[in-house]
Design a protein around this motif. Structure first.
Motif, PDB file in Angstrom:
ATOM      1  N   SER A 156       0.821  -1.214   0.000  1.00  0.00           N
ATOM      2  CA  SER A 156       0.000   0.000   0.000  1.00  0.00           C
ATOM      3  C   SER A 156       0.853   1.260   0.000  1.00  0.00           C
ATOM      4  O   SER A 156       1.959   1.276   0.544  1.00  0.00           O
ATOM      5  CB  SER A 156      -0.926   0.015   1.224  1.00  0.00           C
ATOM      6  N   PRO A 172      -3.707   4.478   6.503  1.00  0.00           N
ATOM      7  CA  PRO A 172      -4.397   5.621   7.096  1.00  0.00           C
ATOM      8  C   PRO A 172      -4.466   5.593   8.621  1.00  0.00           C
ATOM      9  O   PRO A 172      -4.697   6.633   9.246  1.00  0.00           O
ATOM     10  CB  PRO A 172      -5.804   5.529   6.490  1.00  0.00           C
ATOM     11  N   GLU A 203      -2.870  -1.103  -5.372  1.00  0.00           N
ATOM     12  CA  GLU A 203      -3.644  -0.017  -4.764  1.00  0.00           C
ATOM     13  C   GLU A 203      -3.240   1.336  -5.329  1.00  0.00           C
ATOM     14  O   GLU A 203      -4.084   2.209  -5.542  1.00  0.00           O
ATOM     15  CB  GLU A 203      -3.496  -0.041  -3.236  1.00  0.00           C
ATOM     16  N   ARG A 216      -7.580   4.291  -1.410  1.00  0.00           N
ATOM     17  CA  ARG A 216      -6.922   4.550  -0.135  1.00  0.00           C
ATOM     18  C   ARG A 216      -7.381   3.586   0.943  1.00  0.00           C
ATOM     19  O   ARG A 216      -6.657   3.310   1.895  1.00  0.00           O
ATOM     20  CB  ARG A 216      -7.222   5.992   0.288  1.00  0.00           C
ATOM     21  N   TYR A 217      -8.597   3.082   0.791  1.00  0.00           N
ATOM     22  CA  TYR A 217      -9.166   2.207   1.802  1.00  0.00           C
ATOM     23  C   TYR A 217      -9.414   0.810   1.237  1.00  0.00           C
ATOM     24  O   TYR A 217      -9.690   0.640   0.052  1.00  0.00           O
ATOM     25  CB  TYR A 217     -10.481   2.785   2.333  1.00  0.00           C
TER      26      TYR A 217
END
Length: 208
Positions: A49, A53, A84, A90-91
């Protein structure tokens, strides 16, 4: 190799192991090989990733993390990817939605450590994740109780498959998850960074 879109065809069972891989280590391999064996997966994609976050400090540069992951992932059924970043997600919930749309007919299984199951309810759209793809959860001795008492485990306790049904996880309709015990291991990205074996990244990430 991490360049390009990984290949998969309808009917294949693909495990997804996401994370910062900061750095990749033998613990990631242990989970991956156990997942291939227990869940009868055709491939596992390591999805490196851009950043987590939930972590305040950014990881090492992505190219460096991918290079390290490729050194560790010496197995024909493992593919290291920057998917990704390519998807622009982002999630995890977003990533899974885009992947299932891009690869119709592929049976994806989300793979995670028990420590992530403990905090899964803090993830963006976490229920959407559980209800989109089956999940394989791997625990070492110190993680087992907390994982089994976690909010996600309690909410979806009726969707848990027993170990004798693990081979059918990839074909099971979501929500479905299976809990696999792993031997104790000292390997962790946090420990490797703390020992100075991997320079830490810099930068502040936005809150989830």
């Amino acid at each position: 190799m991490s360049t390009g879109w990984p290949k998969a065809r309808a009917g294949q069972a693909i495990g997804l192991l996401g994370g910062s891989f900061d750095p990749a280590h033998e613990g990631h391999m242990a989970i991956t090989l156990e997942a291939i064996r227990r869940f009868r997966l055709d491939r596992v994609w390591w999805m490196v990733s851009p950043g987590n976050p939930l972590k305040a400090r950014g990881p090492a540069p992505m190219a460096r993390r991918i290079a390290q992951a490729e050194r560790v992932a010496q197995h024909p059924k493992i593919r290291v990817t920057d998917i990704e970043a390519r998807l622009g997600t982002r999630y995890t919930a977003q990533t899974i939605a885009r992947l299932t749309a891009r690869y119709p007919g592929v049976d994806f299984v989300w793979l995670m450590g028990a420590d992530n199951l403990v905090q899964l309810h803090r993830w963006q759209d976490w229920r959407r994740i559980v209800e989109s793809v089956p999940m394989g959860v791997f625990a070492r001795p110190g993680d087992r109780l907390a994982a089994r008492l976690s909010r996600a485990a309690r909410v979806y306790r009726g969707a848990r498959l027993p170990m004798h049904a693990a081979e059918g996880l990839a074909r099971a309709p979501a929500p479905a998850w299976c809990f696999v015990n792993l031997p104790m291991s000292a390997a962790s990205s946090t420990a490797i960074r703390a020992e100075g074996g991997w320079p830490q990244g810099a930068g502040k990430l936005a809150e989830p």
